[in-house]
Write a protein that holds these residues in place. Structure first.
Motif, PDB file in Angstrom:
ATOM      1  N   ASP A 132      -3.701   3.439 -16.742  1.00 60.22           N
ATOM      2  CA  ASP A 132      -2.529   3.873 -15.906  1.00 60.22           C
ATOM      3  C   ASP A 132      -1.150   2.971 -16.536  1.00 60.22           C
ATOM      4  O   ASP A 132      -0.257   4.081 -16.475  1.00 60.22           O
ATOM      5  CB  ASP A 132      -2.702   3.364 -14.446  1.00 60.22           C
ATOM      6  CG  ASP A 132      -2.944   1.913 -14.380  1.00 60.22           C
ATOM      7  OD1 ASP A 132      -3.282   1.170 -15.648  1.00 60.22           O
ATOM      8  OD2 ASP A 132      -2.891   1.453 -13.135  1.00 60.22           O
ATOM      9  N   ASP A 152       4.435   3.719  -4.094  1.00 58.26           N
ATOM     10  CA  ASP A 152       3.896   4.721  -5.015  1.00 58.26           C
ATOM     11  C   ASP A 152       4.526   4.290  -6.420  1.00 58.26           C
ATOM     12  O   ASP A 152       5.463   4.417  -6.839  1.00 58.26           O
ATOM     13  CB  ASP A 152       4.312   6.188  -4.944  1.00 58.26           C
ATOM     14  CG  ASP A 152       3.782   7.009  -6.110  1.00 58.26           C
ATOM     15  OD1 ASP A 152       3.289   6.664  -7.064  1.00 58.26           O
ATOM     16  OD2 ASP A 152       4.140   8.414  -5.972  1.00 58.26           O
ATOM     17  N   TYR A 153       3.571   3.521  -6.927  1.00 58.14           N
ATOM     18  CA  TYR A 153       4.289   2.639  -8.401  1.00 58.14           C
ATOM     19  C   TYR A 153       4.655   3.598  -9.510  1.00 58.14           C
ATOM     20  O   TYR A 153       5.576   3.356  -9.800  1.00 58.14           O
ATOM     21  CB  TYR A 153       3.198   1.588  -8.970  1.00 58.14           C
ATOM     22  CG  TYR A 153       2.867   0.492  -8.053  1.00 58.14           C
ATOM     23  CD1 TYR A 153       3.949  -0.144  -7.460  1.00 58.14           C
ATOM     24  CD2 TYR A 153       1.608   0.147  -7.389  1.00 58.14           C
ATOM     25  CE1 TYR A 153       3.873  -1.499  -6.593  1.00 58.14           C
ATOM     26  CE2 TYR A 153       1.241  -0.934  -6.678  1.00 58.14           C
ATOM     27  CZ  TYR A 153       2.533  -1.697  -6.199  1.00 58.14           C
ATOM     28  OH  TYR A 153       2.434  -2.653  -5.335  1.00 58.14           O
ATOM     29  N   VAL A 154       3.989   4.655  -9.607  1.00 61.71           N
ATOM     30  CA  VAL A 154       4.283   5.553 -10.859  1.00 61.71           C
ATOM     31  C   VAL A 154       5.453   6.317 -10.628  1.00 61.71           C
ATOM     32  O   VAL A 154       6.204   6.021 -11.326  1.00 61.71           O
ATOM     33  CB  VAL A 154       3.122   6.811 -10.910  1.00 61.71           C
ATOM     34  CG1 VAL A 154       3.497   7.877 -11.753  1.00 61.71           C
ATOM     35  CG2 VAL A 154       1.728   6.056 -11.156  1.00 61.71           C
ATOM     36  N   SER A 155       6.069   6.814  -9.129  1.00 64.35           N
ATOM     37  CA  SER A 155       7.031   7.269  -9.198  1.00 64.35           C
ATOM     38  C   SER A 155       7.907   6.558  -8.894  1.00 64.35           C
ATOM     39  O   SER A 155       9.445   6.677  -9.406  1.00 64.35           O
ATOM     40  CB  SER A 155       6.974   8.324  -7.816  1.00 64.35           C
ATOM     41  OG  SER A 155       6.617   7.829  -6.731  1.00 64.35           O
ATOM     42  N   GLU A 156       7.829   5.308  -8.357  1.00 64.11           N
ATOM     43  CA  GLU A 156       9.056   4.206  -8.431  1.00 64.11           C
ATOM     44  C   GLU A 156       9.536   3.343  -9.829  1.00 64.11           C
ATOM     45  O   GLU A 156      10.530   3.333 -10.130  1.00 64.11           O
ATOM     46  CB  GLU A 156       8.467   2.981  -7.400  1.00 64.11           C
ATOM     47  CG  GLU A 156       8.675   3.091  -6.014  1.00 64.11           C
ATOM     48  CD  GLU A 156      10.144   3.383  -5.582  1.00 64.11           C
ATOM     49  OE1 GLU A 156      10.982   2.456  -5.863  1.00 64.11           O
ATOM     50  OE2 GLU A 156      10.616   4.714  -5.416  1.00 64.11           O
ATOM     51  N   GLU A 174       1.785  -3.174 -10.412  1.00 64.09           N
ATOM     52  CA  GLU A 174       2.925  -3.641  -9.497  1.00 64.09           C
ATOM     53  C   GLU A 174       3.706  -4.590 -10.023  1.00 64.09           C
ATOM     54  O   GLU A 174       4.845  -4.680  -9.737  1.00 64.09           O
ATOM     55  CB  GLU A 174       1.762  -4.356  -8.599  1.00 64.09           C
ATOM     56  CG  GLU A 174       2.600  -5.145  -7.206  1.00 64.09           C
ATOM     57  CD  GLU A 174       1.785  -6.009  -6.427  1.00 64.09           C
ATOM     58  OE1 GLU A 174       0.512  -5.875  -6.259  1.00 64.09           O
ATOM     59  OE2 GLU A 174       2.526  -7.014  -5.711  1.00 64.09           O
ATOM     60  N   TYR A 194       6.319  -2.722 -12.081  1.00 60.28           N
ATOM     61  CA  TYR A 194       7.386  -2.318 -10.710  1.00 60.28           C
ATOM     62  C   TYR A 194       8.288  -3.423 -10.389  1.00 60.28           C
ATOM     63  O   TYR A 194       9.519  -3.155 -10.486  1.00 60.28           O
ATOM     64  CB  TYR A 194       6.574  -1.872  -9.626  1.00 60.28           C
ATOM     65  CG  TYR A 194       7.546  -1.685  -8.163  1.00 60.28           C
ATOM     66  CD1 TYR A 194       8.467  -0.602  -8.131  1.00 60.28           C
ATOM     67  CD2 TYR A 194       7.269  -2.798  -7.167  1.00 60.28           C
ATOM     68  CE1 TYR A 194       9.247  -0.600  -7.119  1.00 60.28           C
ATOM     69  CE2 TYR A 194       8.037  -2.452  -6.116  1.00 60.28           C
ATOM     70  CZ  TYR A 194       8.991  -1.360  -5.931  1.00 60.28           C
ATOM     71  OH  TYR A 194       9.762  -1.538  -4.964  1.00 60.28           O
ATOM     72  N   ASP A 215       0.827  -1.252   0.097  1.00 62.22           N
ATOM     73  CA  ASP A 215      -0.007  -0.027  -0.108  1.00 62.22           C
ATOM     74  C   ASP A 215       0.827   1.343  -0.223  1.00 62.22           C
ATOM     75  O   ASP A 215       0.447   2.337  -0.354  1.00 62.22           O
ATOM     76  CB  ASP A 215      -0.788   0.223   1.143  1.00 62.22           C
ATOM     77  CG  ASP A 215      -2.057  -1.138   1.175  1.00 62.22           C
ATOM     78  OD1 ASP A 215      -2.132  -1.621   0.224  1.00 62.22           O
ATOM     79  OD2 ASP A 215      -2.502  -1.564   2.179  1.00 62.22           O
ATOM     80  N   LYS A 216       2.078   1.036   0.556  1.00 63.88           N
ATOM     81  CA  LYS A 216       3.099   2.214   0.643  1.00 63.88           C
ATOM     82  C   LYS A 216       3.631   2.600  -0.653  1.00 63.88           C
ATOM     83  O   LYS A 216       4.442   3.557  -0.534  1.00 63.88           O
ATOM     84  CB  LYS A 216       3.759   2.111   1.871  1.00 63.88           C
ATOM     85  CG  LYS A 216       3.143   2.263   3.083  1.00 63.88           C
ATOM     86  CD  LYS A 216       3.862   3.021   4.087  1.00 63.88           C
ATOM     87  CE  LYS A 216       3.001   3.405   5.277  1.00 63.88           C
ATOM     88  NZ  LYS A 216       3.228   2.667   6.650  1.00 63.88           N
TER      89      LYS A 216
END
Ligand code: 13P
Ligand code: SF4
Length: 317
Positions: free
Chosen positions: A33, A8-12, A278, A281, A5-6
């Motif tokens: 997305d 942030d897939y977009v920024s990672e 996910e 990532y 939950d923690k």
């Protein structure tokens, strides 16, 4: 343990992409997305062209396996990642190499043109690969007396046959998504929205193609909605494409063509939808799963793909 939950897939994903010099190539059937995080979104032809020519060290393919394999064949020196190896294609799987070899033996002396939606063991048996964007032009670029085998999609094959009038024997394969569209439900929608234009992919069955105002690859369908002046479209292909249509013309209305079974959600490609943010990532982070193809297979499979690229370039496609 990682708390998902923690993250942030977009920024990672953006951070890892930059750090590792990764290019993300996404097909139009991916979720919105994923299309938005990609460096390049396109149809099969444009994605192959991009895979063949880019400066990245790693290609992450947000699409299905045959697309990632094509990228690896065109850029064998690069690492090519596919976030879920189960992202196959029912159409590619409808053409098994043992059966196809037998089919070729039974129909000798024909140029073998196969759709890019094939597994690599079928590509090595082919003379030229094509996509739905260039199939007609590739066939028309051949001498008119040339006899052809087309595989694996029977709907695209019959569509090409009707457009070119060439001597083509068509393999009897199909895509479970595009054969699910209900002609009755489409016609009912047309009654409700009489000004709507029906636009469909050539992998759809003949009755659906017959009522269409426009037939084309995903990129051509998108292009059509950009240039055309209708305000409503009934879209006969995987609904992921609607994301780009809406981005280009947010005020227009795009209605996904309904499947025969209105409860099944089967106009979505379940293989394409196996790819998630996910998984992307984790795939960039761990640099796996990676597409691996033997060097000799790459050499054999690259020949028909390169022929397609050369003809397409000559034709300005
Ligand atoms: P396009 O080449 O038109 O993007 O089609 C790919 C595909 O898988 C259609 O089902
Ligand atoms: Fe394959 Fe059909 Fe999915 Fe396209 S929509 S990738 S042809 S299963």
């Amino acid at each position: 343990m990682i708390n998902r939950d923690k993250i942030d897939y977009v920024s990672e994903i953006k951070r890892l992409k930059k750090k590792k010099n990764v290019i993300i190539l996404a097909h139009y059937y991916q979720t919105g997305d994923i299309q938005d995080i990609a460096d390049f979104v396109g149809d099969s032809l444009a994605l192959s062209q991009k895979a063949a020519s880019n400066d990245a060290d790693i290609i992450l393919f947000a699409g299905v396996r045959f697309m990632a394999e094509t990228a690896k064949i065109l850029s064998p020196e690069k690492k090519v990642l596919l976030p879920d190896m189960n992202a196959g294609c029912s159409l590619a799987d409808s053409c098994k190499p043992e059966d196809f070899k037998k089919f070729l033996e039974e129909n000798p002396g024909r140029t073998v043109i196969t759709y890019v939606n094939t597994n690599v063991d079928i590509k090595v048996l082919s003379d030229i690969i094509c996509t739905s964007s260039n199939a007609i032009q590739i066939i028309e670029s051949l001498p008119s007396e040339e006899k052809i085998i087309f595989a694996p999609d029977r709907n695209l094959g019959n569509y090409i046959l009707s457009k070119t009038g060439r001597d083509i024997i068509v393999w009897n394969g199909s895509c479970h998504v595009h054969e699910e569209f209900s002609l009755e439900a489409i016609l009912k929608l047309k009654e409700e929205f009489p000004d709507a234009k029906i636009i469909v992919h050539p992998e759809c069955e003949l009755p659906v193609r017959m009522v269409a105002d426009f037939i084309g690859s995903t990129a051509s369908l998108l292009q059509f909605t950009k240039k055309d002046n209708a305000s409503t479209y009934i879209v006969g292909t995987e609904p992921g494409i609607i994301h780009q249509m809406k981005k280009a013309n947010p005020l227009k209305n795009y209605i996904p063509a309904p499947p025969r079974d209105s409860t099944c959600g089967c106009s979505e490609c379940s293989f394409m939808k196996l790819i998630t943010m996910e998984k992307i990532y984790r795939c960039i982070r761990d640099e796996r799963p990676e597409i691996m193809i033997d060097a000799d297979i790459i050499i054999k499979a690259s020949k028909p793909i390169i022929r397609m690229m050369e003809i397409s370039e000559k034709l300005g496609l």
